[in-house]
Design a protein around this motif. Structure first.
Motif, PDB file in Angstrom:
ATOM      1  N   SER A 131       2.050   0.049 -10.175  1.00  0.00           N
ATOM      2  CA  SER A 131       1.565  -0.852 -11.229  1.00  0.00           C
ATOM      3  C   SER A 131       0.397  -1.739 -10.780  1.00  0.00           C
ATOM      4  N   GLU A 163       8.814   1.618 -17.686  1.00  0.00           N
ATOM      5  CA  GLU A 163       7.683   0.799 -18.138  1.00  0.00           C
ATOM      6  C   GLU A 163       7.588   0.843 -19.659  1.00  0.00           C
ATOM      7  N   THR A 215      13.382   1.835 -12.342  1.00  0.00           N
ATOM      8  CA  THR A 215      12.769   3.111 -11.937  1.00  0.00           C
ATOM      9  C   THR A 215      13.712   3.876 -11.003  1.00  0.00           C
ATOM     10  N   ARG A 259       4.911   5.631  -6.621  1.00  0.00           N
ATOM     11  CA  ARG A 259       5.823   4.485  -6.620  1.00  0.00           C
ATOM     12  C   ARG A 259       5.044   3.201  -6.323  1.00  0.00           C
ATOM     13  N   ASP A 260       5.480   2.143  -6.960  1.00  0.00           N
ATOM     14  CA  ASP A 260       4.827   0.833  -6.856  1.00  0.00           C
ATOM     15  C   ASP A 260       3.395   0.877  -7.371  1.00  0.00           C
TER      16      ASP A 260
END
Ligand code: ASP
Ligand code: MG
Length: 475
Positions: free
Chosen positions: A218, A135, A53, A215-216
């Motif tokens: 997931s 992803e 990313t 961001r982050d």
């Protein structure tokens, strides 16, 4: 006809470091294989490979400055990272088509960057299109790798599951629409006996434009999917043994907390604890879905389980405090003056001035004498904040209604968390005593009315000793 009991459903999320290399991704496959027998319905949510990313967003940022010279290098790096996994983990007969899909996505990255460089700017929407590619590539590797290992799987772009608003780079899901779409996409794959491998981090607007959840994000994706299906459990796999009692780099005997209530977790996350992503907590709490944090590199370790309530009967002193964390690099700002007593609006103007500098405030205290307000800000912002306050209260300073506005040297906020604080008298006293015995001066104290945490402000030099002293009350 009586309805069949629903088969048990598990969502497992793997972060970038868990799939960064062929070896790490093999671990993931092994973990999935081991849990498969217990979970007839299993959904995997996966991040981009470690570093991808950032690589993508750096490329877009360069392009926005008009520079595409480094683009071929980034393209080659992306190709290598993903091919290494395809070559090791995807069966030979499927390898060429997987590589083809990856190459097409990398080409999309190149095209987007060229378009951005021509425009000379990257809109949030364009950045989401770029960031989503990581992803989209990782699921195209993991799904065939699982199938090759005898675990039939199908990749799913979460644009087909998670419906969001148009706040690009920080989109928020529409839970009702997401529930409908996720179920329609995911259940048929499960019913066909396959494992859906869903992209973390991304979603789409109702008209199908790709967004990201921040961001982050997931962890949030996994929580959303788990909440709407709904699943029985969501397991977040990371690279530590769950949530620890303290930072193991500071405290040698820090250990995993086996159970943490959702409230304890939220306070801990707020005060700089590591995992899971703060946004991931609410959807699962509200849906009554279990959440567990475990370690890819130590899969037999039970990790930390998040629970709704503190189990009954666990009230003895040793279990009151669960964890201690420190936020370093803060300074305390004080606005003080006798003329503040009983004057409404001083606090509002104080924090209005702070907000005008774009600074967020992690800790606030005001004694009931109303003669001073004191709060902490990141050290780098303190001078600006003091200047803004001096401007906002210029008249009061001249009139001596406010005597002084000033900032301390660097301090740390040491916070200890535990649901038991609420019903157990004397804990604050024990915490303060532990510091007093070491001659550590407590500069300020704050305890929110939730009574799930106490924060102490100590000078920077005392941080580690304070954390150690409080940790000795926990372990
Ligand atoms: N790949 C995304 C990021 O690095 C999302 C995530 O890792 O959770 O921010
Ligand atoms: Mg990441």
């Amino acid at each position: 006809m009586a309805s069949q009991p629903k088969p048990k459903t598990l969502v497992m999320k793997f972060g970038g470091s868990s799939v960064g290399t062929p070896k790490a991704m093999q671990e993931v496959i092994d973990i999935i294989q081991q849990s498969r027998a217990d979970w007839p319905n299993m959904i995997i949510v996966v991040s981009a490979l470690a570093g991808v990313t950032n690589l993508l967003l750096d490329g877009a940022a360069q392009a926005a400055k008009g520079s595409t010279e480094k683009l071929p290098e980034a393209v080659e790096r992306l190709r290598q990272l993903h091919y290494a996994i395809a070559d090791t983990l995807v069966a030979p007969d499927g390898r060429a088509s997987v590589k083809h899909e990856v190459v097409e996505l990398i080409a999309e990255f190149g095209n987007l960057c060229h378009a951005i460089s021509i425009l000379g700017e990257a809109s949030p929407r364009a950045l989401d299109a770029v960031a989503s590619l990581g992803e989209r590539m990782s699921v195209r590797l993991l799904a065939p790798a699982l199938s090759g290992a005898g675990l039939p799987a199908a990749y799913v772009d979460a644009t087909r599951c998670i419906v969001t608003d148009r706040r690009f780079q920080n989109a928020h899901p529409d839970f009702a629409a997401t529930a409908e779409k996720s179920r329609a996409t995911i259940w048929p794959i499960l019913e066909a006996g396959k494992i859906p491998v869903v992209t973390g981090f991304i979603g789409a607007t109702p008209d199908g434009i790709t967004t990201t959840l921040g961001r982050d994000g997931s962890d949030f994706s996994a929580a959303i999917v788990g909440a709407v299906l709904p699943a029985d459990d969501v397991w977040i796999w990371t690279d530590v043994n769950g949530v620890m009692t303290a930072d193991p780099r500071v405290i040698q005997n820090a250990c995993t907390i086996p159970e943490l209530t959702y409230r304890e977790m939220s306070e801990l996350v707020y005060f700089g604890g590591k995992k899971p992503h703060p946004k991931a907590i609410r959807p699962v709490v509200e849906a009554g879905v279990g959440l567990r944090i475990c370690n890819t590199f130590n899969p037999t370790h039970p990790g930390t389980r998040l629970i709704n309530e503190k189990p009954n009967g666990k009230k003895n002193g040793d279990e009151i405090l669960k964890a201690v964390t420190a936020i370093r690099g803060q300074r305390l700002v004080t606005v003080e003056g006798r003329g503040m007593l009983g004057v409404p609006g001083v606090a509002a103007r104080t924090f209005g001035a702070v907000a005008s500098t774009g600074t967020s405030v992690p800790l606030i205290t005001q004694a009931s004498s109303e003669q001073s307000i004191c709060f902490s800000v990141p050290s780098s912002a303190a001078d600006n904040v003091v200047a803004a306050l001096q401007k906002a209260f210029a008249t009061e300073l001249v009139d001596h209604d406010i005597d002084r506005i000033w900032a301390t040297d660097d301090v740390s906020l040491v916070t200890t968390v535990g649901e038991g604080l609420r019903e157990t008298p004397g804990v604050a006293g024990r915490v303060c005593n532990a510091l007093g015995q070491l001659q550590i001066n407590i500069i300020a104290i704050a305890q929110g009315s939730s009574e799930v945490s106490i924060s102490l402000v100590v000078s920077a030099a005392d941080t580690d000793a304070a954390v150690k002293a409080i940790h000795s009350l926990i372990v």
